[in-house]
Scaffold this motif. Structure first.
Motif, PDB file in Angstrom:
ATOM      1  N   ALA A  30       1.799  16.584  -8.617  1.00 11.14           N
ATOM      2  CA  ALA A  30       0.491  16.762  -7.986  1.00 11.14           C
ATOM      3  C   ALA A  30       0.234  15.588  -7.044  1.00 11.14           C
ATOM      4  O   ALA A  30       0.921  14.570  -7.126  1.00 11.14           O
ATOM      5  CB  ALA A  30      -0.602  16.829  -9.055  1.00 11.14           C
ATOM      6  N   ILE A  31      -0.748  15.733  -6.192  1.00 10.83           N
ATOM      7  CA  ILE A  31      -1.115  14.637  -5.298  1.00 10.83           C
ATOM      8  C   ILE A  31      -1.787  13.561  -6.130  1.00 10.83           C
ATOM      9  O   ILE A  31      -2.755  13.826  -6.845  1.00 10.83           O
ATOM     10  CB  ILE A  31      -2.051  15.118  -4.177  1.00 10.83           C
ATOM     11  CG1 ILE A  31      -1.336  16.146  -3.312  1.00 10.83           C
ATOM     12  CG2 ILE A  31      -2.543  13.940  -3.340  1.00 10.83           C
ATOM     13  CD1 ILE A  31      -2.226  16.808  -2.291  1.00 10.83           C
ATOM     14  N   TYR A  32      -1.291  12.335  -6.024  1.00  7.77           N
ATOM     15  CA  TYR A  32      -1.824  11.252  -6.844  1.00  7.77           C
ATOM     16  C   TYR A  32      -3.193  10.797  -6.342  1.00  7.77           C
ATOM     17  O   TYR A  32      -3.429  10.704  -5.159  1.00  7.77           O
ATOM     18  CB  TYR A  32      -0.881  10.037  -6.884  1.00  7.77           C
ATOM     19  CG  TYR A  32      -1.362   9.052  -7.905  1.00  7.77           C
ATOM     20  CD1 TYR A  32      -1.017   9.208  -9.229  1.00  7.77           C
ATOM     21  CD2 TYR A  32      -2.240   8.042  -7.580  1.00  7.77           C
ATOM     22  CE1 TYR A  32      -1.514   8.367 -10.200  1.00  7.77           C
ATOM     23  CE2 TYR A  32      -2.745   7.191  -8.532  1.00  7.77           C
ATOM     24  CZ  TYR A  32      -2.383   7.361  -9.839  1.00  7.77           C
ATOM     25  OH  TYR A  32      -2.895   6.534 -10.795  1.00  7.77           O
ATOM     26  N   VAL A  58       2.313   9.720 -15.513  1.00  9.68           N
ATOM     27  CA  VAL A  58       2.167   8.905 -14.316  1.00  9.68           C
ATOM     28  C   VAL A  58       3.444   8.080 -14.205  1.00  9.68           C
ATOM     29  O   VAL A  58       3.781   7.321 -15.113  1.00  9.68           O
ATOM     30  CB  VAL A  58       0.928   7.996 -14.391  1.00  9.68           C
ATOM     31  CG1 VAL A  58       0.897   7.020 -13.222  1.00  9.68           C
ATOM     32  CG2 VAL A  58      -0.339   8.841 -14.409  1.00  9.68           C
ATOM     33  N   VAL A  59       4.173   8.272 -13.099  1.00  8.72           N
ATOM     34  CA  VAL A  59       5.420   7.556 -12.851  1.00  8.72           C
ATOM     35  C   VAL A  59       5.090   6.327 -12.009  1.00  8.72           C
ATOM     36  O   VAL A  59       4.460   6.435 -10.954  1.00  8.72           O
ATOM     37  CB  VAL A  59       6.462   8.451 -12.149  1.00  8.72           C
ATOM     38  CG1 VAL A  59       7.757   7.692 -11.934  1.00  8.72           C
ATOM     39  CG2 VAL A  59       6.704   9.720 -12.961  1.00  8.72           C
ATOM     40  N   LEU A  60       5.517   5.160 -12.501  1.00  5.11           N
ATOM     41  CA  LEU A  60       5.111   3.888 -11.903  1.00  5.11           C
ATOM     42  C   LEU A  60       6.100   3.364 -10.865  1.00  5.11           C
ATOM     43  O   LEU A  60       7.311   3.425 -11.069  1.00  5.11           O
ATOM     44  CB  LEU A  60       4.941   2.845 -13.013  1.00  5.11           C
ATOM     45  CG  LEU A  60       3.982   3.240 -14.136  1.00  5.11           C
ATOM     46  CD1 LEU A  60       4.019   2.214 -15.254  1.00  5.11           C
ATOM     47  CD2 LEU A  60       2.576   3.399 -13.608  1.00  5.11           C
ATOM     48  N   PRO A 120       0.815  -1.220   0.000  1.00  9.25           N
ATOM     49  CA  PRO A 120       0.000   0.000   0.000  1.00  9.25           C
ATOM     50  C   PRO A 120       0.849   1.271   0.000  1.00  9.25           C
ATOM     51  O   PRO A 120       0.333   2.363  -0.186  1.00  9.25           O
ATOM     52  CB  PRO A 120      -0.812  -0.108   1.292  1.00  9.25           C
ATOM     53  CG  PRO A 120       0.016  -0.972   2.176  1.00  9.25           C
ATOM     54  CD  PRO A 120       0.734  -1.932   1.261  1.00  9.25           C
ATOM     55  N   TYR A 121       2.156   1.144   0.209  1.00 10.53           N
ATOM     56  CA  TYR A 121       3.028   2.308   0.269  1.00 10.53           C
ATOM     57  C   TYR A 121       3.618   2.674  -1.085  1.00 10.53           C
ATOM     58  O   TYR A 121       4.196   3.729  -1.229  1.00 10.53           O
ATOM     59  CB  TYR A 121       4.160   2.062   1.275  1.00 10.53           C
ATOM     60  CG  TYR A 121       3.621   1.748   2.638  1.00 10.53           C
ATOM     61  CD1 TYR A 121       3.023   2.745   3.407  1.00 10.53           C
ATOM     62  CD2 TYR A 121       3.654   0.469   3.139  1.00 10.53           C
ATOM     63  CE1 TYR A 121       2.491   2.460   4.652  1.00 10.53           C
ATOM     64  CE2 TYR A 121       3.132   0.174   4.389  1.00 10.53           C
ATOM     65  CZ  TYR A 121       2.558   1.172   5.142  1.00 10.53           C
ATOM     66  OH  TYR A 121       2.035   0.896   6.369  1.00 10.53           O
ATOM     67  N   LEU A 122       3.483   1.808  -2.060  1.00 18.98           N
ATOM     68  CA  LEU A 122       4.013   2.071  -3.397  1.00 18.98           C
ATOM     69  C   LEU A 122       2.888   2.573  -4.291  1.00 18.98           C
ATOM     70  O   LEU A 122       2.169   1.790  -4.893  1.00 18.98           O
ATOM     71  CB  LEU A 122       4.645   0.812  -3.991  1.00 18.98           C
ATOM     72  CG  LEU A 122       5.852   0.262  -3.244  1.00 18.98           C
ATOM     73  CD1 LEU A 122       6.303  -1.054  -3.871  1.00 18.98           C
ATOM     74  CD2 LEU A 122       6.983   1.260  -3.228  1.00 18.98           C
ATOM     75  N   CYS A 135      -3.862  -2.083 -12.031  1.00 19.55           N
ATOM     76  CA  CYS A 135      -3.142  -0.891 -11.600  1.00 19.55           C
ATOM     77  C   CYS A 135      -2.650  -0.154 -12.840  1.00 19.55           C
ATOM     78  O   CYS A 135      -2.802  -0.631 -13.966  1.00 19.55           O
ATOM     79  CB  CYS A 135      -1.994  -1.244 -10.659  1.00 19.55           C
ATOM     80  SG  CYS A 135      -0.696  -2.256 -11.365  1.00 19.55           S
ATOM     81  N   GLU A 136      -2.062   0.998 -12.634  1.00 21.43           N
ATOM     82  CA  GLU A 136      -1.571   1.822 -13.720  1.00 21.43           C
ATOM     83  C   GLU A 136      -0.507   1.048 -14.503  1.00 21.43           C
ATOM     84  O   GLU A 136       0.365   0.417 -13.923  1.00 21.43           O
ATOM     85  CB  GLU A 136      -0.990   3.121 -13.181  1.00 21.43           C
ATOM     86  CG  GLU A 136      -2.004   3.964 -12.454  1.00 21.43           C
ATOM     87  CD  GLU A 136      -2.297   3.515 -11.025  1.00 21.43           C
ATOM     88  OE1 GLU A 136      -1.780   2.461 -10.583  1.00 21.43           O
ATOM     89  OE2 GLU A 136      -3.051   4.223 -10.347  1.00 21.43           O
ATOM     90  N   GLY A 137      -0.616   1.105 -15.815  1.00 23.38           N
ATOM     91  CA  GLY A 137       0.301   0.372 -16.680  1.00 23.38           C
ATOM     92  C   GLY A 137      -0.241  -0.969 -17.130  1.00 23.38           C
ATOM     93  O   GLY A 137       0.287  -1.585 -18.049  1.00 23.38           O
ATOM     94  N   SER A 138      -1.330  -1.435 -16.502  1.00 19.55           N
ATOM     95  CA  SER A 138      -1.945  -2.706 -16.897  1.00 19.55           C
ATOM     96  C   SER A 138      -2.616  -2.557 -18.255  1.00 19.55           C
ATOM     97  O   SER A 138      -3.281  -1.554 -18.516  1.00 19.55           O
ATOM     98  CB  SER A 138      -3.011  -3.144 -15.886  1.00 19.55           C
ATOM     99  OG  SER A 138      -2.474  -3.384 -14.624  1.00 19.55           O
ATOM    100  N   LYS A 139      -2.455  -3.569 -19.101  1.00 19.48           N
ATOM    101  CA  LYS A 139      -3.181  -3.618 -20.370  1.00 19.48           C
ATOM    102  C   LYS A 139      -4.460  -4.387 -20.123  1.00 19.48           C
ATOM    103  O   LYS A 139      -4.448  -5.431 -19.468  1.00 19.48           O
ATOM    104  CB  LYS A 139      -2.356  -4.328 -21.442  1.00 19.48           C
ATOM    105  CG  LYS A 139      -1.137  -3.552 -21.871  1.00 19.48           C
ATOM    106  CD  LYS A 139      -0.394  -4.296 -22.958  1.00 19.48           C
ATOM    107  CE  LYS A 139       0.865  -3.544 -23.333  1.00 19.48           C
ATOM    108  NZ  LYS A 139       1.625  -4.234 -24.380  1.00 19.48           N
ATOM    109  N   VAL A 140      -5.562  -3.842 -20.634  1.00 17.58           N
ATOM    110  CA  VAL A 140      -6.848  -4.516 -20.480  1.00 17.58           C
ATOM    111  C   VAL A 140      -7.515  -4.674 -21.829  1.00 17.58           C
ATOM    112  O   VAL A 140      -7.304  -3.879 -22.742  1.00 17.58           O
ATOM    113  CB  VAL A 140      -7.790  -3.768 -19.499  1.00 17.58           C
ATOM    114  CG1 VAL A 140      -7.240  -3.785 -18.099  1.00 17.58           C
ATOM    115  CG2 VAL A 140      -8.077  -2.359 -19.952  1.00 17.58           C
ATOM    116  N   GLY A 141      -8.324  -5.703 -21.919  1.00 17.54           N
ATOM    117  CA  GLY A 141      -9.128  -5.953 -23.105  1.00 17.54           C
ATOM    118  C   GLY A 141     -10.591  -5.918 -22.732  1.00 17.54           C
ATOM    119  O   GLY A 141     -10.952  -5.804 -21.553  1.00 17.54           O
ATOM    120  N   VAL A 142     -11.443  -6.033 -23.727  1.00 17.68           N
ATOM    121  CA  VAL A 142     -12.882  -6.066 -23.490  1.00 17.68           C
ATOM    122  C   VAL A 142     -13.195  -7.293 -22.634  1.00 17.68           C
ATOM    123  O   VAL A 142     -12.682  -8.382 -22.890  1.00 17.68           O
ATOM    124  CB  VAL A 142     -13.647  -6.107 -24.834  1.00 17.68           C
ATOM    125  CG1 VAL A 142     -15.142  -6.256 -24.605  1.00 17.68           C
ATOM    126  CG2 VAL A 142     -13.337  -4.858 -25.642  1.00 17.68           C
TER     127      VAL A 142
END
Length: 171
Positions: A52-54, A75-77, A12-14, A108-115
């Protein structure tokens, strides 16, 4: 098929970092080609993105109704914070809300998603659990979480793969 980064939701800290073009701040990313370097000031004539605050910024970067990015952002991962996702102003963004008494995100951010890929689960006031799926293909570029108390309110922003530019973050 969902492709999550191995670090997704392990700590939860990352949390990612958000930098918005033209925002005044005490920390900047200065963008040159496919690389961005951290700086305390914004050099004149270069593209600068202020920190900015994420998670709570929404109206300053996206027009939800028009489904468009209004200001360029990076967005920095985590966990190394050496890779970023750049989305330029004017790009199409699909907002997918996840709202309920409790929300459990599976992406999470950076994840690729499909339909039909799973984004998360929502617990309702009637104690029902709903499975929330994506209705578009793309990359998760930002996850907004409402700072207000009460039911959890999240909006997952999915961008088409062709509008997301991966950049290297230098110290």
């Amino acid at each position: 098929m969902t492709e999550q980064t191995p670090e997704c939701h392990k700590s939860p800290y990352l949390i990612p970092q958000l930098f918005i073009e033209g925002l005044e701040s005490d920390e900047y990313l200065v963008l040159e080609d496919n690389k961005a370097r951290r700086a305390e000031t914004c050099p004149h004539g270069l593209r600068c993105f202020g920190k900015a605050i994420y998670g709570v910024e929404l109206d300053s970067i996206v027009d939800i109704v028009a489904k468009r990015c209004t200001r360029s952002f990076i967005v920095v991962l985590p966990p190394e914070y050496k890779r970023g996702l750049l989305v330029e102003a004017g790009s199409y963004l699909e907002p997918i809300p996840l709202e309920g008494m409790r929300v459990a995100l599976e992406v999470c951010e950076g994840s690729k998603v499909g339909v039909e890929d799973t984004l998360g689960f929502v617990a309702t006031r009637k104690f029902e659990v709903r499975h929330i799926r994506s209705h578009v293909e793309g990359i998760i570029v930002y996850i907004y979480s409402s700072p207000e108390s009460g039911p959890d309110r999240n909006i997952v922003l999915v961008a088409p793969e062709e509008v997301v530019k991966e950049i290297e973050i230098q110290s």
